[in-house]
Write an enzyme that holds these catalytic residues in place. Sequence first.
Site, PDB file in Angstrom:
ATOM      1  N   HIS A 298     -33.656   1.329 -20.520  1.00  0.00           N
ATOM      2  CA  HIS A 298     -33.618   0.454 -19.341  1.00  0.00           C
ATOM      3  C   HIS A 298     -34.899   0.601 -18.533  1.00  0.00           C
ATOM      4  O   HIS A 298     -35.276   1.702 -18.166  1.00  0.00           O
ATOM      5  CB  HIS A 298     -32.406   0.807 -18.453  1.00  0.00           C
ATOM      6  CG  HIS A 298     -31.147   0.161 -18.915  1.00  0.00           C
ATOM      7  ND1 HIS A 298     -30.125  -0.158 -18.059  1.00  0.00           N
ATOM      8  CD2 HIS A 298     -30.736  -0.227 -20.146  1.00  0.00           C
ATOM      9  CE1 HIS A 298     -29.134  -0.730 -18.724  1.00  0.00           C
ATOM     10  NE2 HIS A 298     -29.482  -0.769 -20.002  1.00  0.00           N
TER      11      HIS A 298
ATOM     12  N   TYR B 242     -26.279  -1.510  -8.468  1.00  0.00           N
ATOM     13  CA  TYR B 242     -25.786  -0.636  -7.399  1.00  0.00           C
ATOM     14  C   TYR B 242     -25.521  -1.528  -6.188  1.00  0.00           C
ATOM     15  O   TYR B 242     -26.439  -2.189  -5.698  1.00  0.00           O
ATOM     16  CB  TYR B 242     -26.838   0.412  -7.017  1.00  0.00           C
ATOM     17  CG  TYR B 242     -27.060   1.504  -8.043  1.00  0.00           C
ATOM     18  CD1 TYR B 242     -27.895   1.299  -9.138  1.00  0.00           C
ATOM     19  CD2 TYR B 242     -26.440   2.748  -7.915  1.00  0.00           C
ATOM     20  CE1 TYR B 242     -28.106   2.300 -10.082  1.00  0.00           C
ATOM     21  CE2 TYR B 242     -26.652   3.752  -8.843  1.00  0.00           C
ATOM     22  CZ  TYR B 242     -27.481   3.523  -9.921  1.00  0.00           C
ATOM     23  OH  TYR B 242     -27.674   4.519 -10.848  1.00  0.00           O
TER      24      TYR B 242
ATOM     25  N   TYR C  58     -35.783   8.016  -9.502  1.00  0.00           N
ATOM     26  CA  TYR C  58     -34.705   7.621 -10.403  1.00  0.00           C
ATOM     27  C   TYR C  58     -35.057   7.978 -11.855  1.00  0.00           C
ATOM     28  O   TYR C  58     -34.217   8.482 -12.594  1.00  0.00           O
ATOM     29  CB  TYR C  58     -34.428   6.112 -10.285  1.00  0.00           C
ATOM     30  CG  TYR C  58     -33.124   5.684 -10.908  1.00  0.00           C
ATOM     31  CD1 TYR C  58     -33.059   5.324 -12.259  1.00  0.00           C
ATOM     32  CD2 TYR C  58     -31.939   5.654 -10.179  1.00  0.00           C
ATOM     33  CE1 TYR C  58     -31.861   4.952 -12.862  1.00  0.00           C
ATOM     34  CE2 TYR C  58     -30.733   5.281 -10.767  1.00  0.00           C
ATOM     35  CZ  TYR C  58     -30.708   4.934 -12.107  1.00  0.00           C
ATOM     36  OH  TYR C  58     -29.516   4.566 -12.704  1.00  0.00           O
TER      37      TYR C  58
END
Length: 392
Positions: free
Chosen positions: A72, A201, A385
């Site tokens: 991703h 999210y 992240y």
Amino acid sequence: MRTQVAIIGAGPSGLLLGQLLHKAGIDNIVIERQSGDYVLGRIRAGVLEQITMDLLEQAGVAQRAHAEGLPHDGFELLFKGERHRIDMHKLTGGKRVMVYGQTEVTRDLMAARAAAGLTTVYEASDVSLHDFDGGQPRVRYQKDGVTHEIACDFIAGCDGFHGVARASVPASAIELYEKVYPFGWLGVLADVPPVSEELIYANTPRGFALCSMRSHTRSRYYLQVPSDHKVEQWTDALFWEELARRLDPEARERLVTGPSLEMSIAPLRSFVAEPMRFGKLFLAGDAAHIVPPTGAKGLNLAASDVGYLSSAFIEHYRERSQAGIDHYSARCLSRIWKAERFSWWFTSLMHRFPETGEFGQKIQEAELDYLIHSEAASTSLAENYVGLPMKL
Ligand code: FAS
Ligand code: PHB
């Protein structure tokens, strides 16, 4: 019995450590209180940092993750009814994450351990640790009514938040830092196609939601629920109804529902135990720290602890050097606290906190608005992240 390293816990931390040590010719035994099937039945993490993938490569167990995992490059933030993509790949100069379930990581590690004929004692009860601050560390356990003892050079406490290893350390020798959040995550695993190609999210006035996945045909969804909720209060229908309410119109349209394969509620807490070394006992993974799963750091921090610990043991046996062992705790804690900060920040930004009321919601929306329009702010989110560097 005797081994060089006795590992308590056959979750990802214990199994990855066992595999890395085996690859380096260091003898180890894993002692696990549950059955292998029980360990595989726990549905947990879904996102692997590159550092974790590199360690799985080093352990010789990354083949399936490469073949079946989903690389991703970005994820989306949903707030005020609109989705905004964070392009991690662009913002971090080419980094990405791999979506591949923790269950599969554990399965791959279990298979490699069995293929190497290494000893894993499942369903061991009354595990106890002895003389780890002296010269003769030992682990005792019961199995089929017989008491066994393993003499070893080192003990690795990879037995999670509720394990025996941290509990065996005298209270005077350890500092605990903890924050418990006033909500949990209700998670559902279902064989339905994901609502979107990438993770979403969502910050909504009804609470946080996360749309994740395990493959193109298996989805993983989470809803923020009050911390006093019990999973029995929730049916599949109620779950899908509430999830749909927290999505934007396009995602709601695309949402495919179906029977849950698993439904559970995970409490959210931030927790760190300092230090992580006590003589010949070393804590790694959830035994030493917990993060709210918002930033997908739990499993990845466990992996980096194991990376530090395995190289410390290898250095000890190969070069008779104590350096890695003596620096283990400080090296882990430097990376752990940055991940704790990021996970706390992302949780505070994305969840509904009843006590901060409408003002709190407006402040969160203002921060999100700033974030998606500021390259500096979104780069900071992206680099945390994908995972901060692991300094050896
Ligand atoms: P684990 O807890 O996985 O493994 C510890 C092992 O030790 C277990 O198998 C346990 O049975 C065993 N054990 C315990 N006591 C023992 C004893 N006395 N003797 C012998 N064995 C003993 N992280 C994310 O990144 N994303 C997520 O979405 C996410 N969701 C989570 C949901 C839940 C409910 C939980 C609890 C955690 C979640 N995590 C998530 C974090 C999780 O993935 C952990 O970081 C990861 O499991 C850490 O692995 P270990 O350190 O191996 O600990
Ligand atoms: C998951 O797929 O389980 C998952 C993904 C991202 C998170 C937490 C959990 O931040």
